[in-house]
Design an enzyme around this catalytic site. Structure first.
Site, PDB file in Angstrom:
ATOM      1  N   SER A 100      46.300  46.840  49.420  1.00 16.34           N
ATOM      2  CA  SER A 100      46.451  48.065  49.746  1.00 16.34           C
ATOM      3  C   SER A 100      47.337  48.426  50.518  1.00 16.34           C
ATOM      4  O   SER A 100      48.436  49.532  50.543  1.00 16.34           O
ATOM      5  CB  SER A 100      45.077  48.847  50.286  1.00 16.34           C
ATOM      6  N   GLY A 103      46.627  50.321  39.856  1.00 14.01           N
ATOM      7  CA  GLY A 103      46.348  51.533  39.915  1.00 14.01           C
ATOM      8  C   GLY A 103      47.305  52.224  41.126  1.00 14.01           C
ATOM      9  O   GLY A 103      47.663  53.161  40.910  1.00 14.01           O
ATOM     10  N   ARG A 140      42.664  54.208  32.086  1.00 10.49           N
ATOM     11  CA  ARG A 140      42.401  54.571  33.576  1.00 10.49           C
ATOM     12  C   ARG A 140      43.115  56.126  33.780  1.00 10.49           C
ATOM     13  O   ARG A 140      44.023  56.543  33.419  1.00 10.49           O
ATOM     14  CB  ARG A 140      43.370  53.785  34.354  1.00 10.49           C
ATOM     15  N   GLU A 195      35.031  48.944  46.420  1.00 13.44           N
ATOM     16  CA  GLU A 195      36.011  48.105  45.876  1.00 13.44           C
ATOM     17  C   GLU A 195      35.270  46.545  46.138  1.00 13.44           C
ATOM     18  O   GLU A 195      35.759  45.561  45.293  1.00 13.44           O
ATOM     19  CB  GLU A 195      37.422  48.066  46.484  1.00 13.44           C
TER      20      GLU A 195
END
Length: 446
Positions: free
Chosen positions: A29, A102, A130, A332
């Site tokens: 991330s 993503g 998605r 997550e």
């Protein structure tokens, strides 16, 4: 929801208490947010400890396609220098491949707003499922033209940037429903300071999934010199116009969510697992993991040695069920927690994670399928999953699907610690965030 890859990995079972130290690679991330912010800047940025995995490779290749230099250090593969385009305009009339990442499919489209021509986006076939529409609707509200080449609101599509407008003093107001993913909000906030007059982003949904990820984005923007503020009570974020510039060198924290399978193994098998370089404070949702493991019965400490801070998790093999458990803040890590709770003494209803149906796969359906496959009990809830204990001996080995989802692969490996005969189809999907998961896992087991 099947996985066509035929590679089968026998998940190792252990009867011995663990005593291991596991070094976790950099946060995906943070890595991909830093890459985007570095690309939006004006000067080169040196990223140290960058995760090198499929998702970050996809991000760097996407940036290269748009004219950004990403140079890997000859001495360290996890050090990358990012040099933005000299004129601040990204390369258009090109095609970006998103894979199944993503952060790539939801963060990079914003950069196309500042390209010198249309940019086409495509990805893995599974990525077509998605959701993308909220972030693309936001870009359309900012003047971009979106042309869909398949299903409306999903990959593949082409973004034609808006014609540059004169500077304005008031922010552009964008309204989207980001209930399906916090990445829709983050993807727009990351470009907010480049929008004439800045950006005011309003979330119209009732619930905001993974709010810590949005807080991470805001903190990273502030670290890049951007004036960004949040009013979480009314779901409004404001980004003022200005220059984006990360410091000359930035060090990436370990991925705390990727620590979950390893630290969770200490609960499943007993013994202790230590993860070094655990931050004192963090914006990562995985920072909540130690508290969750304590609620399940683990002993958690943070010893220091030679200036390195560790997270040490110890267990005795007994696991507490959690009853009603709101996991909105850290969805997550739900697959890792679910693997632990399969062996718990009481039921758990994990809620606040309905948005996981739109991740790499429908994770709620996948978790129910695979828990049931090994003899466990689970069913979907409107906003989560219920896991019930089973009698001793009811669990049995099986060939487990991963659905091209890295967290389903690590989930299966965790079950294999205590259930003999578990095999995992396509464990290589873990390369998305853990390039050497199998080596790390077997190394932990000695």
């Amino acid at each position: 929801m099947s996985d066509s890859n035929t590679t089968i990995w026998p998940a190792p079972t252990t009867r011995q208490p663990l005593d291991a130290t596991v070094e976790i690679p950099g946060s995906k991330s943070l890595s991909n947010r830093y890459l985007i912010l570095a690309a939006l800047g004006t000067q080169p940025v040196r990223l140290v400890g960058l995760l090198r995995s499929r998702d970050t490779e996809l991000m760097m290749n996407a940036l290269r396609t748009l004219g950004v230099r990403c140079d890997v250090d000859e001495q360290s593969a996890t050090t990358v220098t990012v040099t933005p385009p000299a004129n601040g305009r990204f390369r258009g009339n090109t095609k970006v491949f998103c894979g199944l990442a993503g952060t790539v499919m939801r963060f990079v489209p914003g950069l196309a707003m500042f390209a010198d021509g249309p940019v086409e986006f495509d990805g893995d076939e599974q990525a077509y499922a998605r959701p993308m529409k909220p972030v693309l609707d936001g870009l359309a509200q900012l003047g971009a033209v979106i042309e869909y080449h398949g299903e409306n609101g999903r990959l593949p599509f082409t973004i034609t940037p808006p014609t540059p407008v004169e500077e304005r003093t008031s922010p552009s107001v964008v309204k989207i429903d980001s209930s399906g993913s916090s990445q829709f909000i983050s993807g727009l906030l990351l470009i907010g300071s480049r929008i004439p007059g800045g950006l005011e982003l309003r979330h119209t949904g009732e619930k905001t999934p993974s709010l810590p990820h949005i807080r991470m984005t805001v903190a990273d923007l502030q670290g890049a010199g951007v004036d960004a503020i949040a009013d979480e009570q009314v779901h409004v974020w404001q980004v003022k116009p200005g220059t984006v510039q990360l410091p000359e060198s930035v060090t990436v924290e370990p991925d705390l969510s990727n620590a979950a399978p390893f630290l969770g193994a200490a609960l499943i098998t007993g013994g202790s697992v230590r993860v070094p370089n655990w931050p004192q404070s963090t914006t990562q949702p995985g920072g909540l993991l130690p508290g969750y493991l304590e609620r399940m019965g683990a002993e958690v400490t943070f010893p220091e040695s030679d200036g390195i801070r560790y997270c040490k998790v110890s267990g005795d093999g007994n696991i507490n069920g959690l009853g009603d458990f709101d996991l909105t803040a850290a969805g997550e890590i739900a697959p890792s927690l679910a693997a632990i709770l399969v062996f718990a003494d009481k039921p758990t209803n994990m809620t606040g994670i309905g948005h996981l149906r739109g991740h790499e796969t429908n994770r709620l359906e996948a978790l129910v399928n695979e828990i049931t496959r090994v003899g466990g009990k689970a069913h979907e809830l409107t906003d989560g999953i219920a896991i019930e204990p089973v009698k001793s001996g009811a669990l049995h080995g099986a060939e487990m699907e991963t659905y091209a989802d890295h967290r389903m692969a690590t989930f299966a490996a965790m079950l294999g610690l205590r259930i003999e005969g578990v095999t995992v189809r396509n464990v290589e999907t873990t390369r998305k965030t853990l390039p050497d998961f199998v080596g790390m896992w077997t190394g932990m087991l000695g």
